[in-house]
Design a protein around this motif. Structure first.
Motif, mmCIF file in Angstrom:
data_model
loop_
_atom_site.group_PDB
_atom_site.id
_atom_site.type_symbol
_atom_site.label_atom_id
_atom_site.label_comp_id
_atom_site.label_asym_id
_atom_site.label_seq_id
_atom_site.Cartn_x
_atom_site.Cartn_y
_atom_site.Cartn_z
ATOM 1 N N ASN A 155 -10.118 -9.279 14.948
ATOM 2 C CA ASN A 155 -10.749 -9.828 16.139
ATOM 3 C C ASN A 155 -11.392 -9.055 17.349
ATOM 4 O OD1 ASN A 155 -9.762 -12.157 15.501
ATOM 5 N ND2 ASN A 155 -7.438 -12.099 16.594
ATOM 6 N N PHE A 156 -10.669 -7.853 17.291
ATOM 7 C CA PHE A 156 -11.592 -6.705 18.248
ATOM 8 C C PHE A 156 -12.911 -6.399 17.532
ATOM 9 C CE2 PHE A 156 -7.178 -5.178 19.689
ATOM 10 C CZ PHE A 156 -6.995 -6.071 20.417
ATOM 11 N N ILE A 157 -13.056 -5.951 16.263
ATOM 12 C CA ILE A 157 -14.181 -5.849 15.849
ATOM 13 C C ILE A 157 -15.278 -6.900 15.936
ATOM 14 C CG2 ILE A 157 -15.635 -5.577 13.545
ATOM 15 C CD1 ILE A 157 -12.746 -3.926 12.529
ATOM 16 N N ARG A 158 -14.634 -8.448 15.799
ATOM 17 C CA ARG A 158 -15.698 -9.534 16.022
ATOM 18 C C ARG A 158 -16.152 -9.538 17.340
ATOM 19 N NH1 ARG A 158 -12.636 -14.171 13.528
ATOM 20 N NH2 ARG A 158 -12.047 -14.388 15.804
ATOM 21 N N LEU A 159 -15.116 -9.388 18.359
ATOM 22 C CA LEU A 159 -15.617 -9.358 19.767
ATOM 23 C C LEU A 159 -16.711 -8.329 19.890
ATOM 24 C CD1 LEU A 159 -15.224 -10.520 22.648
ATOM 25 C CD2 LEU A 159 -13.243 -8.822 22.589
ATOM 26 N N ASN A 160 -16.297 -6.999 19.471
ATOM 27 C CA ASN A 160 -17.271 -5.987 19.664
ATOM 28 C C ASN A 160 -18.648 -6.288 19.182
ATOM 29 O OD1 ASN A 160 -17.785 -3.429 20.698
ATOM 30 N ND2 ASN A 160 -17.037 -2.364 18.918
ATOM 31 N N ARG A 161 -18.681 -7.014 18.071
ATOM 32 C CA ARG A 161 -20.102 -7.131 17.624
ATOM 33 C C ARG A 161 -20.660 -8.530 18.470
ATOM 34 N NH1 ARG A 161 -18.059 -7.011 11.255
ATOM 35 N NH2 ARG A 161 -18.181 -4.848 11.274
ATOM 36 N N ALA A 205 1.003 -1.044 0.025
ATOM 37 C CA ALA A 205 0.040 0.042 -0.053
ATOM 38 C C ALA A 205 0.815 1.282 0.094
ATOM 39 C CB ALA A 205 -0.744 -0.089 1.272
ATOM 40 N N LYS A 206 0.243 2.324 -0.457
ATOM 41 C CA LYS A 206 0.978 3.378 -0.619
ATOM 42 C C LYS A 206 1.148 4.108 0.639
ATOM 43 C CE LYS A 206 -0.059 4.335 -5.372
ATOM 44 N NZ LYS A 206 -0.621 5.225 -6.469
ATOM 45 N N ASN A 207 0.139 4.136 1.565
ATOM 46 C CA ASN A 207 0.187 4.628 2.758
ATOM 47 C C ASN A 207 -0.765 3.928 3.973
ATOM 48 O OD1 ASN A 207 -2.496 5.685 2.870
ATOM 49 N ND2 ASN A 207 -2.159 7.129 1.374
ATOM 50 N N PRO A 208 -0.648 4.242 5.016
ATOM 51 C CA PRO A 208 -1.221 3.382 6.336
ATOM 52 C C PRO A 208 -2.776 3.381 6.173
ATOM 53 C CG PRO A 208 0.150 5.012 7.230
ATOM 54 C CD PRO A 208 0.329 5.267 5.691
ATOM 55 N N ALA A 209 -3.302 4.532 5.317
ATOM 56 C CA ALA A 209 -4.831 4.560 5.430
ATOM 57 C C ALA A 209 -5.399 3.518 4.243
ATOM 58 C CB ALA A 209 -5.361 5.842 5.082
ATOM 59 N N THR A 210 -4.530 3.569 3.062
ATOM 60 C CA THR A 210 -5.094 2.672 2.120
ATOM 61 C C THR A 210 -4.519 1.311 2.460
ATOM 62 O OG1 THR A 210 -3.031 3.126 0.904
ATOM 63 C CG2 THR A 210 -5.037 4.423 0.311
ATOM 64 N N GLY A 211 -3.631 0.848 3.274
ATOM 65 C CA GLY A 211 -3.195 -0.264 3.745
ATOM 66 C C GLY A 211 -3.991 -0.853 4.672
ATOM 67 N N SER A 212 -4.763 0.003 5.578
ATOM 68 C CA SER A 212 -5.722 -0.560 6.514
ATOM 69 C C SER A 212 -6.771 -1.085 5.931
ATOM 70 C CB SER A 212 -5.947 0.611 7.489
ATOM 71 O OG SER A 212 -6.741 0.022 8.664
ATOM 72 N N LYS A 213 -7.081 -2.397 6.574
ATOM 73 C CA LYS A 213 -8.449 -3.106 5.987
ATOM 74 C C LYS A 213 -9.418 -2.669 6.841
ATOM 75 C CE LYS A 213 -10.060 -7.749 5.152
ATOM 76 N NZ LYS A 213 -9.743 -9.394 5.021
ATOM 77 N N TYR A 214 -9.162 -2.218 8.234
ATOM 78 C CA TYR A 214 -10.288 -1.989 9.053
ATOM 79 C C TYR A 214 -10.355 -0.496 9.449
ATOM 80 C CZ TYR A 214 -9.881 -6.773 9.140
ATOM 81 O OH TYR A 214 -9.631 -8.285 8.843
ATOM 82 N N ASP A 215 -9.420 0.373 9.067
ATOM 83 C CA ASP A 215 -9.395 1.800 9.612
ATOM 84 C C ASP A 215 -8.603 2.606 8.503
ATOM 85 O OD1 ASP A 215 -9.249 3.836 11.067
ATOM 86 O OD2 ASP A 215 -7.710 3.345 12.619
ATOM 87 N N ALA A 216 -9.555 2.840 7.717
ATOM 88 C CA ALA A 216 -9.155 3.749 6.402
ATOM 89 C C ALA A 216 -8.853 5.182 6.913
ATOM 90 C CB ALA A 216 -10.271 3.788 5.295
ATOM 91 N N ASN A 217 -9.095 5.581 8.135
ATOM 92 C CA ASN A 217 -8.704 6.899 8.725
ATOM 93 C C ASN A 217 -7.475 7.013 9.573
ATOM 94 O OD1 ASN A 217 -11.175 8.082 7.486
ATOM 95 N ND2 ASN A 217 -12.438 7.292 9.081
ATOM 96 N N ALA A 218 -6.562 5.910 9.193
ATOM 97 C CA ALA A 218 -5.518 5.746 9.869
ATOM 98 C C ALA A 218 -4.783 7.248 10.144
ATOM 99 C CB ALA A 218 -4.614 4.922 9.275
ATOM 100 N N ASN A 219 -4.620 7.693 11.593
ATOM 101 C CA ASN A 219 -3.869 8.796 11.531
ATOM 102 C C ASN A 219 -2.584 8.779 11.675
ATOM 103 O OD1 ASN A 219 -4.245 11.592 12.026
ATOM 104 N ND2 ASN A 219 -5.053 11.297 14.075
ATOM 105 N N VAL A 220 -1.797 8.203 10.847
ATOM 106 C CA VAL A 220 -0.394 8.263 11.004
ATOM 107 C C VAL A 220 -0.080 8.621 9.415
ATOM 108 C CG1 VAL A 220 0.063 6.786 12.617
ATOM 109 C CG2 VAL A 220 -0.380 5.871 10.329
ATOM 110 N N GLU A 221 1.265 9.101 9.326
ATOM 111 C CA GLU A 221 1.594 9.670 8.102
ATOM 112 C C GLU A 221 2.593 8.412 7.265
ATOM 113 O OE1 GLU A 221 3.721 13.210 7.686
ATOM 114 O OE2 GLU A 221 2.369 14.034 9.043
ATOM 115 N N ASN A 222 3.246 7.558 7.908
ATOM 116 C CA ASN A 222 4.256 6.626 7.380
ATOM 117 C C ASN A 222 3.762 5.060 7.813
ATOM 118 O OD1 ASN A 222 5.749 8.750 5.847
ATOM 119 N ND2 ASN A 222 6.617 9.213 7.947
ATOM 120 N N LYS A 223 3.928 4.416 6.917
ATOM 121 C CA LYS A 223 3.834 2.964 7.471
ATOM 122 C C LYS A 223 5.136 2.525 7.930
ATOM 123 C CE LYS A 223 3.366 1.199 3.320
ATOM 124 N NZ LYS A 223 3.412 0.230 2.291
ATOM 125 N N ASN A 224 4.945 1.750 9.086
ATOM 126 C CA ASN A 224 6.142 1.268 9.987
ATOM 127 C C ASN A 224 5.616 0.082 10.571
ATOM 128 O OD1 ASN A 224 5.222 2.047 12.324
ATOM 129 N ND2 ASN A 224 5.961 4.117 11.969
#
Length: 144
Positions: A138-144, A107-126
């Motif tokens: 798993n957290f999403i599944r547990l929450n539901r 992915a080009k950046n963390p937001a596009t690389g995130s499957k669950y959080d496209a609003n990733a509030n970071v600038e660089n992937k690491n």
């Protein structure tokens, strides 16, 4: 409705024509895995306990196979079948995580690389942002 008109639902949501031969083969393999052999009569008894209707899922069929094996008192075979299913579930989870990791790395950046959080509030992937992504499913599944 004949068995050739029945469609089951696969794990990925696709529909496939029902095949009793696939179930028969899986049960026969379970017997072989514990050093035993399933006769046609044994297979007929086990298969007679399984009910499949249009839309039945693979998981529902496999649950019925487990129940049928135990009802027919093939406990050792049922245990082997259950363990085999669990191992394949774990293999699918590992495969899915590896696919996620590859997609994230490409992915080009963390937001596009995130499957669950496209609003990733970071600038660089690491590695830190990647590690934060792994448990989200798993957290999403547990929450539901």
């Amino acid at each position: 409705m004949s068995s050739s008109e029945i469609f089951i639902t696969k794990r990925d949501g696709k529909r496939e024509r029902f095949s009793i031969d696939k179930i028969r083969a899986a049960i026969a393999k379970a017997f072989l895995s514990v050093g035993s052999f399933a006769t046609d009569e044994m297979l007929t008894q086990i298969l007679g306990r399984i009910r499949v209707a249009d839309g039945t899922t693979v998981e529902q069929i496999q649950n019925q196979v487990e129940t049928a094996l135990m009802a027919e008192r093939y406990y050792k075979v049922a245990k082997a079948y259950i363990i085999y299913r669990q191992e394949h579930t774990e293999d699918r989870e590992v495969r899915d995580k590896l696919q996620f990791l590859m997609n994230y790395c490409e992915a080009k950046n963390p937001a596009t690389g995130s499957k669950y959080d496209a609003n990733a509030n970071v600038e660089n992937k690491n590695i830190a942002t990647l590690i934060g992504e792994l448990p989200k499913r798993n957290f999403i599944r547990l929450n539901r």
